[in-house]
Design an enzyme around this catalytic site. Sequence first.
Site, PDB file in Angstrom:
ATOM      1  N   TRP A 152       0.868  -1.189   0.000  1.00 43.71           N
ATOM      2  CA  TRP A 152       0.000   0.000   0.000  1.00 43.71           C
ATOM      3  C   TRP A 152       0.900   1.232   0.000  1.00 43.71           C
ATOM      4  O   TRP A 152       1.581   1.497   0.975  1.00 43.71           O
ATOM      5  CB  TRP A 152      -0.877  -0.042   1.252  1.00 43.71           C
ATOM      6  N   ASP A 153       0.856   1.966  -1.081  1.00 40.77           N
ATOM      7  CA  ASP A 153       1.774   3.091  -1.270  1.00 40.77           C
ATOM      8  C   ASP A 153       1.022   4.413  -1.149  1.00 40.77           C
ATOM      9  O   ASP A 153      -0.213   4.457  -1.275  1.00 40.77           O
ATOM     10  CB  ASP A 153       2.395   2.957  -2.672  1.00 40.77           C
TER      11      ASP A 153
ATOM     12  N   ASP B  36      13.282   4.584  -0.375  1.00 42.15           N
ATOM     13  CA  ASP B  36      13.533   4.245  -1.782  1.00 42.15           C
ATOM     14  C   ASP B  36      15.026   4.133  -2.044  1.00 42.15           C
ATOM     15  O   ASP B  36      15.447   3.724  -3.128  1.00 42.15           O
ATOM     16  CB  ASP B  36      12.938   5.325  -2.697  1.00 42.15           C
TER      17      ASP B  36
HETATM   18  C1  DGJ Z   1       7.220   4.647  -4.501  1.00 44.62           C
HETATM   19  C2  DGJ Z   1       7.719   3.416  -3.812  1.00 44.62           C
HETATM   20  O1  DGJ Z   1       8.559   3.755  -2.749  1.00 44.62           O
HETATM   21  C3  DGJ Z   1       8.411   2.511  -4.826  1.00 44.62           C
HETATM   22  O2  DGJ Z   1       8.902   1.374  -4.178  1.00 44.62           O
HETATM   23  C4  DGJ Z   1       7.421   2.136  -5.883  1.00 44.62           C
HETATM   24  O3  DGJ Z   1       6.399   1.347  -5.351  1.00 44.62           O
HETATM   25  C5  DGJ Z   1       6.839   3.385  -6.529  1.00 44.62           C
HETATM   26  N1  DGJ Z   1       6.313   4.276  -5.553  1.00 44.62           N
HETATM   27  C6  DGJ Z   1       5.768   3.008  -7.519  1.00 44.62           C
HETATM   28  O4  DGJ Z   1       5.112   4.097  -8.029  1.00 44.62           O
END
Ligand code: DGJ
Length: 712
Positions: A446-447, A516
């Site tokens: 879930w982002d 990230d």
């Molecule tokens: C940001 C996340 O941190 C990444 O791992 C990836 O899922 C991207 N979003 C996808 O848009």
Amino acid sequence: MIHTQPGGWILETDRTAYALGLNAAGLLTHRYWGERLPYPEDYPEAVNPGAWGPFNNPSHLTPEEFPGYSDMKYIEPCLKVTFADGVRDVDLRFGGADSDSETLRVYLHDSVYPLHLTLEYRVHSAADLIERRATLTNAGDAPVRIERMLSALWHFPGAHWRLTYLTGRWFDETHVRREALQEGVKVLESRRLTSGHHFQPYFALDRGQTTEDHGDVWYGLLEWSGSWKLTAEVSNFHQTRVGIGLNDWDFAWRLNPGDAFTTPAAIAGFTRRGFGAASRNLHNFVRDSVLPHPPDVHKVFYNSWEATLFDVEAESQYALAVTAARMGCELFMLDDGWYHERFNQDSGLGDWWPDARKFPDGLEVFISRVNALGMDFGLWIEPENVNPDSDLYRAHPDWVIHFPTRERRLGRSALTLNLGRVDVQEYLIESLDRLLAAYNIACVKWDMNRNISEAGWPDAPGEPQELWVRYVHGLYRVWDTLRERHPQVIFHSCSGGGGRSDLGMLRRADLIWISDNSAASSRLAIQDGYLHMFPACTMQTWVTDQQQELPLEFRFHAAMTGILGVGADIRRWSENDIQTATACIARYKTIRPLVQSGDCYRLHPADDRGFSALQFVSKDRGEAVLFAFRTHTAQHEPSLRLRLCGLDSESRYTVEGFPGVRSGAAWMNLDLEFGKYGGLHNFESTIRRIQRVETPAGPDVVDHILITEQGE
Ligand code: DGJ
């Protein structure tokens, strides 16, 4: 355990105590927080400070548990309200209390208006933690406007405190900072609608000398995934307090007659055994009392995001899955780019069904092919945001957070849905439930990829500024409903990496993608900071193609200190790399019970002198694993030495790569030296198993001060 005394209470955990009581003026006052004392009468009485000249009233000097804005006190209050007649202060009086063995409730009320405040204290004995929250109830017949309501104020005797906190930014989260508190207020906060990359709702206070292993430390967290505020205040009378709770920035809440408002929980504890013990207490608490699933062993996963970005289609994903399975990965996570019209970041967000061109045979067929490779399947979603170029936005442009007269600013080409609205919550529950019911999805990532702007809510049911809290309540409702309907699904939480790494998330998600940034040399420091709060079993770590100049083994070792995953374009990896990866994954599987459930010891912080080491020890202290990393060696740096921690002193252990069978006491008092001439070289790393052996200790167990690695 909670002891009640006349006009006072003592909350005891296994090793600590927290005492509060009424002073002569009837104010609910903090009395003590620290090591547990033998007898109830050992704890100090509530203080009754006198005035200090005409400008400093007793109320300014009294360490109140939950001060309202009133009287002549100018410290940071916990509560500020405006009554319907315009009166803007709140005068809290004691009304009673009740308790059982774990929970104390103290009832306060305003001296004139029918406004009731309940302060709840819950004891977590084994973790040595106290949990606090507050509930305000309007028993009158006119609304009351809440303008500030923190969860707790924590008191510390005297001045001269050092604050430890975590700070950073996107791609560079959770760096440990320590600084002396001076008179005034140090504010840490988020105004972003998520808990944020900038600071974490975490604190630790010590007197300046506490180390990782020794010394007093008071520490705490807030269980909240939205905007929050922490005020560390040293008053002009050298009283130190930390307030923590909802951010009062742009906040208001209309408390209608008969309604109640409850704050998020604040958790805090005390230990005499340094920052490491403070973290281990939090880790135990999270594992035992917070995470949605028992801390079983988590699978090694593969995530395709950095390999294919938005260029997702069935065959290339399958090619990645085949290699991932060959390397030993156990779960394949399909990231962003799989859903309707998602060809880049500008379109599709909000339309949660598979794109027919990318998966011409259907997602179901793709998932069964992944399952046939022996892997579970996981799926990425970003439910809170929407692209203007989506069916959802075209149908419901009014569903996003906005001011009608202002431009709607895009963040990563998206707007944020107003999850405070019940219709938005229902839409998300219905569409995500359909997805989870239709496909064999073991795991959901879930982002949440933007921060708030134009924080408007036209036609809000109460005050428009309630958005800050109603949004998070709505988010929790959607998430909790999905979890209730699909209890077996493991959720991962992510917000552009670590933009929402908080306790509120860990109630719902077993794992957090903490950054990230997976460049191993910077990642070690980010992980180190994260481990101050949360256990390694929640910390997702991937090996990607970032920092390819470093040895692949080093990158794997750094990721093996958490929940190992691979996020590289493994289609392009050489056979050699695949072999290294396969060996590392196989090794990880043998040590992961220690990493995921063991006690974590930060032997050497990653930010310091180019070297980092961590150790995980099983709960029965029968085995352990040591990770050591050299990130940068200055030219004439002495060799790298460290001491083990957490072993049983009397038991005898072997340490992989070092000669001898020695007592735990010996291994914890002798320096292990890695190499004779400068230790590990730049970007070399090592993993060592430590094992208890059953043979009795001989008289000559401790024979060398320095143990030099064999063969170097
Ligand atoms: C940001 C996340 O941190 C990444 O791992 C990836 O899922 C991207 N979003 C996808 O848009």
